[in-house]
Design a protein around this motif. Structure first.
Motif, PDB file in Angstrom:
ATOM      1  N   PRO A  73      40.280  41.958  49.092  1.00  0.00           N
ATOM      2  CA  PRO A  73      39.840  40.687  49.129  1.00  0.00           C
ATOM      3  C   PRO A  73      38.709  39.870  48.831  1.00  0.00           C
ATOM      4  CG  PRO A  73      41.096  41.641  50.860  1.00  0.00           C
ATOM      5  CD  PRO A  73      40.817  42.329  49.827  1.00  0.00           C
ATOM      6  N   ASP A 117      49.268  38.417  43.687  1.00  0.00           N
ATOM      7  CA  ASP A 117      49.304  39.294  44.425  1.00  0.00           C
ATOM      8  C   ASP A 117      49.559  39.012  46.062  1.00  0.00           C
ATOM      9  OD1 ASP A 117      47.644  41.191  46.492  1.00  0.00           O
ATOM     10  OD2 ASP A 117      46.343  42.336  44.573  1.00  0.00           O
ATOM     11  N   CYS A 155      33.132  34.964  45.351  1.00  0.00           N
ATOM     12  CA  CYS A 155      34.219  34.837  45.474  1.00  0.00           C
ATOM     13  C   CYS A 155      33.653  33.596  43.825  1.00  0.00           C
ATOM     14  CB  CYS A 155      35.157  34.601  45.605  1.00  0.00           C
ATOM     15  SG  CYS A 155      36.769  33.964  44.637  1.00  0.00           S
ATOM     16  N   MET A 164      38.670  31.891  46.526  1.00  0.00           N
ATOM     17  CA  MET A 164      40.149  33.637  47.156  1.00  0.00           C
ATOM     18  C   MET A 164      40.667  34.186  46.242  1.00  0.00           C
ATOM     19  SD  MET A 164      42.510  31.571  49.683  1.00  0.00           S
ATOM     20  CE  MET A 164      41.001  30.742  50.412  1.00  0.00           C
ATOM     21  N   THR A 212      40.950  38.353  43.757  1.00  0.00           N
ATOM     22  CA  THR A 212      41.248  40.104  44.541  1.00  0.00           C
ATOM     23  C   THR A 212      40.478  40.821  43.591  1.00  0.00           C
ATOM     24  OG1 THR A 212      43.492  40.248  43.380  1.00  0.00           O
ATOM     25  CG2 THR A 212      42.943  39.777  45.660  1.00  0.00           C
ATOM     26  N   MET A 239      46.418  35.167  52.058  1.00  0.00           N
ATOM     27  CA  MET A 239      45.541  33.849  51.711  1.00  0.00           C
ATOM     28  C   MET A 239      45.172  32.576  51.478  1.00  0.00           C
ATOM     29  SD  MET A 239      42.574  36.862  49.817  1.00  0.00           S
ATOM     30  CE  MET A 239      40.623  35.746  50.485  1.00  0.00           C
ATOM     31  N   SER A 244      36.271  36.286  48.723  1.00  0.00           N
ATOM     32  CA  SER A 244      35.982  35.111  49.170  1.00  0.00           C
ATOM     33  C   SER A 244      35.566  34.644  49.516  1.00  0.00           C
ATOM     34  CB  SER A 244      37.256  34.499  50.575  1.00  0.00           C
ATOM     35  OG  SER A 244      36.622  35.030  51.746  1.00  0.00           O
ATOM     36  N   ILE A 267      48.430  39.466  48.662  1.00  0.00           N
ATOM     37  CA  ILE A 267      47.035  38.965  48.984  1.00  0.00           C
ATOM     38  C   ILE A 267      46.747  37.498  49.392  1.00  0.00           C
ATOM     39  CG2 ILE A 267      44.806  40.474  49.727  1.00  0.00           C
ATOM     40  CD1 ILE A 267      45.283  43.380  48.890  1.00  0.00           C
ATOM     41  N   ILE A 268      47.167  37.635  47.882  1.00  0.00           N
ATOM     42  CA  ILE A 268      46.115  36.616  47.424  1.00  0.00           C
ATOM     43  C   ILE A 268      46.922  35.535  48.727  1.00  0.00           C
ATOM     44  CG2 ILE A 268      45.319  34.949  45.856  1.00  0.00           C
ATOM     45  CD1 ILE A 268      44.125  36.726  44.167  1.00  0.00           C
TER      46      ILE A 268
END
Length: 410
Positions: free
Chosen positions: A348, A187, A354, A341, A343, A193, A350, A189-190
């Motif tokens: 998201p 992803d 997480c 971290m 999703t 991050m 963390s 997003i990850i």
């Protein structure tokens, strides 16, 4: 009915425990290791944060009396004669085991892609023994040494994060990824991050879009003809299917994974299907969509696949139709030392949430194994229905309450 399972990883163990509760099924599991290795945390052993005993479980203790456990290595299977040759670990003798159903769950091995010197001049990170060896070597490195990690996937970045956290004042860490971005297929997003976290470390360098063409004892050469010095090189750049001599031949991917259909049945090289032979976990290649995307080599897929196969074997025996496996990945998590971290359902996460989600995944798996797939823990691995999501949420909330010591009643 005799079911033979080759491999004692996440998938093999889960298939065995889901089948052995049926009194009409005789399950035999073969593994060359006496312990189940929880490989999500292998990088934490390599960094010295965890001990080997923290991420391993005794297979015989898990299986109990309901499964025959054979310590040995699978060398050859004859799918026509319905038998497998097993080299026993202690004696070296060959044992022939006959079966009615075969489940191949032997996992993966490093794939070196023909890169000169990669096999000979790198350390592996595929087992607890590998992580122990790496931990010992890192501790012996002199100040200012350079450790190179070949591969910027989840294994490589998890290792980089853990090592930079533990040895940031002692060694420099370099990650080399052939593709233009780290965590290929993850992803976005990850990815952002993770990059944001790792790129803050002054002792950590990430090179992207830099294919390796040669690895020497103390050097790494890139496709740009740039040669980089290194004291230790760790290989996390790719995996393929483990070796197993199968007669007659079966369909495989270029990396050696066994191609299966929607029921995880093994496909013949001539296009047919072996009705009583299944492949699950990292050794299998399960097509997820019409575009040819193959299943991820991840524990969460392996366990769901094992659950589906166990149920389908029982359904076949009772004359019922088998159920196709449907897989939808709900989230992705990565651990970078003490930082987690990822999703979850597109959001998201963390920190504390997480970390507990990651621990819950392992905790629920162990409970489901010990419960033989029964109860709410086992239902977590059933399909993609709303009911499954509700059960997973209930289990997760219960887990958090236990961690926080909050009394609950369901």
């Amino acid at each position: 009915m005799r079911v033979l399972i080759l491999g004692g990883g996440y998938a093999g163990i889960f298939a065995a425990t889901n089948l052995c509760k049926n009194k009409n099924v005789q399950v035999t599991l073969v593994s060359d290791s006496p312990r189940l290795q929880l490989l999500q945390n292998i990088h934490r052993v390599a960094s010295g944060e965890l001990q080997p005993g923290d991420i391993t479980l005794d297979i015989q203790g898990i299986l109990g009396d309901g499964v025959f456990f054979v310590k040995g290595k699978s060398e050859k299977v004859d799918l026509v004669a319905k038998q497998a040759e097993i080299v026993l670990t202690e004696s070296g003798m060959v044992q022939i085991i006959e079966y009615d159903y075969l489940i191949i769950a032997i996992g993966a091995k490093n794939a070196y892609f023909g890169i000169k010197g990669a096999r000979e001049n790198t350390l592996s990170l595929r087992s607890v023994d590998d992580s122990i060896k790496l931990d010992r070597i890192i501790k012996s490195l002199p100040q200012g040494s350079i450790l190179t990690i070949a591969g910027g996937g989840a294994s490589g970045l998890s290792l980089a994060g853990a090592l930079s956290e533990k040895y940031g004042n002692k060694i420099r860490i370099r990650v080399i990824e052939a593709q233009k971005e780290v965590l290929p297929g993850w992803d976005p997003i990850i990815i952002q991050m993770v990059k944001g976290k790792l790129e803050k470390n002054e002792n950590l360098e990430i090179l992207r879009g830099k294919p390796i063409i040669e690895i020497g004892p103390d050097s790494v050469t890139l496709s740009s003809e740039e040669t980089l010095q290194t004291n230790v090189t760790v290989w996390t750049a790719g995996i393929g299917g483990q070796d197993l001599d199968i007669i007659p031949t079966v369909k495989r991917t270029g990396s050696g994974r066994i191609i299966v259909n929607k029921y995880s049945q093994v496909l013949r090289s001539d296009g047919g299907v072996f009705d009583n032979v299944f492949a699950i976990g990292d050794i299998s290649a399960f097509q997820l969509d019409n575009e040819g995307k193959m299943s991820p080599q991840l524990a969460q897929f392996a366990v769901r696949q094992a659950r589906n196969v166990a149920k389908n074997i029982l359904r076949k025996e009772s004359g019922e139709e088998m159920i196709e496996l449907e897989y939808l990945q709900k989230g992705q998590l990565i651990s970078l030392g003490k930082n987690c971290m990822g999703t979850l359902n597109g959001f998201p996460i963390s920190g504390w949430l997480c970390e507990n989600t990651e621990d819950f995944v392992i905790d629920n798996y162990i409970k489901a194994v010990l419960n033989r797939g029964e109860g709410l823990e086992g239902m977590v691995y059933d399909g993609n229905s709303i009911g499954t999501e509700i059960v997973t949420s209930i289990n997760f909330i219960s887990y958090l309450c236990r961690r926080l010591m909050i009394p609950i009643s369901l």
